[in-house]
Write an enzyme that holds these catalytic residues in place. Structure first.
Site, mmCIF file in Angstrom:
data_model
loop_
_atom_site.group_PDB
_atom_site.id
_atom_site.type_symbol
_atom_site.label_atom_id
_atom_site.label_comp_id
_atom_site.label_asym_id
_atom_site.label_seq_id
_atom_site.Cartn_x
_atom_site.Cartn_y
_atom_site.Cartn_z
ATOM 1 N N TRP A 99 23.952 52.258 13.976
ATOM 2 C CA TRP A 99 22.936 53.289 13.750
ATOM 3 C C TRP A 99 21.849 53.223 14.801
ATOM 4 C CZ3 TRP A 99 25.470 56.464 11.208
ATOM 5 C CH2 TRP A 99 26.377 56.052 10.210
ATOM 6 N N ASP A 166 13.645 52.659 11.530
ATOM 7 C CA ASP A 166 14.645 53.143 10.579
ATOM 8 C C ASP A 166 14.806 52.051 9.525
ATOM 9 O OD1 ASP A 166 16.865 53.874 9.131
ATOM 10 O OD2 ASP A 166 18.201 54.084 10.856
ATOM 11 N N LYS A 190 20.476 54.018 -0.372
ATOM 12 C CA LYS A 190 20.631 52.563 -0.452
ATOM 13 C C LYS A 190 19.727 51.996 -1.551
ATOM 14 C CE LYS A 190 22.721 52.925 3.646
ATOM 15 N NZ LYS A 190 24.155 52.804 3.877
#
Length: 355
Positions: A99, A166, A190
């Site tokens: 990511w 992030d 999440k």
């Protein structure tokens, strides 16, 4: 059979969140209508948005001068929104996994990107250290938790430029000094809600400083001005997020979540480190407490599928590792009870004795 949900995302939600969301699907706030069919501009849903934003600020101790947004597009949309809004000439990034690499790729569309450090050389099994962030960078971006590879940065870096993070897979798992950041963003699936909403915490004064024209939907100021209601927001995930935030507050807040998460991670890592069959894949000092990655030792590799099948007989689901790492990945998000970790450890011990 009780299920023990270790999926990396979409992932486990608390019973509190599931129960209250299910009730709102049937009858939202006493309206006689489902939350799936009411106006986002109704006073009932406006109250949901207002309370959710306020609870994010309370739980993370967000200082004045910041806005909390609930947006669509996932964290991947933020890979371009951040540079669109902040990158004037150059930004600094660390490459610590899939990511992070995707965020770097998007940022390069808007200006120079200085990748100041990378752990790709060892398949992202550590967090780079002792690197220098150039002082002329418009911001420094890092990914706090690397879901696929199981590494984590559990502190707020000290750098001389604005910070962007992030925090998709570890937000609300530790206290954060929000005042150090210009932008924090996190996909909800999440530690917060079902997939479909992304939380963004943005410093108001960081905006409006680039020369480029920004499309309306990609301009943070659009969503600040309209209270995340410029277009129809993802109402159901936002309602679920509110339930999770209320649950965190009831339990004692972020510090209590961190205490619980550390205990779960210590239990599982101790089992891995003392095992004759299993071994961790990450440098110990950089291990994630959210995503625990481990494999079979070379002499037992052929038993990996058998162990996954064995674990499923105990109600354990979602432990197959990502294809980039192989082996196993146990995600220990906030909603996962320590009892599930105990079941996994017992299954590991039983399987090891069997072989």
């Amino acid at each position: 059979m009780k299920k023990h949900n270790f999926y990396a995302g979409p992932s486990i939600l608390s019973e509190y969140t599931i129960k209250n969301t299910a009730e709102a699907i049937k009858d939202f706030a006493g309206t006689g209508l489902s939350i799936l069919e009411v106006s986002h501009r109704s006073k009932e849903f406006t109250a949901v948005m207002d309370e959710a934003q306020a609870l994010v600020k309370e739980l993370l101790e967000v200082p004045e001068g910041y806005s909390v947004l609930f947006l669509g597009g996932g964290a991947s949309m933020q890979f371009c929104m951040v540079p669109f809004n902040l990158l004037k000439k150059k930004a600094a990034y660390t490459d610590t996994g899939t990511w992070a690499a995707n965020a770097i790729k998007e940022a390069k569309l808007f200006g120079e990107v200085d990748v100041v450090a990378s752990s790709k050389d060892k398949n992202y099994t550590y967090i780079p250290k002792n690197f220098t962030v150039p002082e002329d960078a418009d911001y420094f971006h890092f990914t706090s938790n690397n879901t696929i590879f199981g590494t984590e940065v559990r502190f707020d870096p000290d750098v001389n430029v604005p910070l962007v993070a992030d925090m998709s897979s570890d937000i609300f798992s530790r206290p954060v000094d929000v005042s150090k950041y210009d932008v924090i963003y996190a996909g909800a699936q999440k530690n917060l809600a079902p997939a479909g909403v992304t939380i963004v915490i943005v410093k108001d004064s960081a905006l409006g400083n680039v020369d480029r024209a920004i499309p309306t939907m990609l301009d943070y100021r659009t969503h600040i001005k309209k209270g995340s209601m410029f277009n129809t927001p993802p109402m159901l995930p936002i309602y679920s997020a509110l339930q999770t935030l209320k649950y965190y507050k009831e339990l004692g807040g972020v510090k209590e979540m961190e205490r619980r998460d550390l205990a779960k991670a210590e239990l599982l890592y101790s089992a891995i480190d003392s095992s004759k069959m299993f071994v961790g894949t990450v440098e110990p000092e950089d291990r994630s407490i959210m995503n625990v990655c481990f494999v079979m030792k070379p002499e037992y590799v052929e038993l990996e599928k058998e162990f996954i099948d064995f674990a499923s007989t105990k109600g354990i689901v979602g432990i197959k590792g990502h294809r980039s790492v192989g082996g196993f990945r146990a995600s220990l998000y906030n909603a996962l009870p320590i009892e599930s970790v105990k079941v996994l450890v017992e299954a590991m011990n039983e399987f090891e004795k069997k072989h």
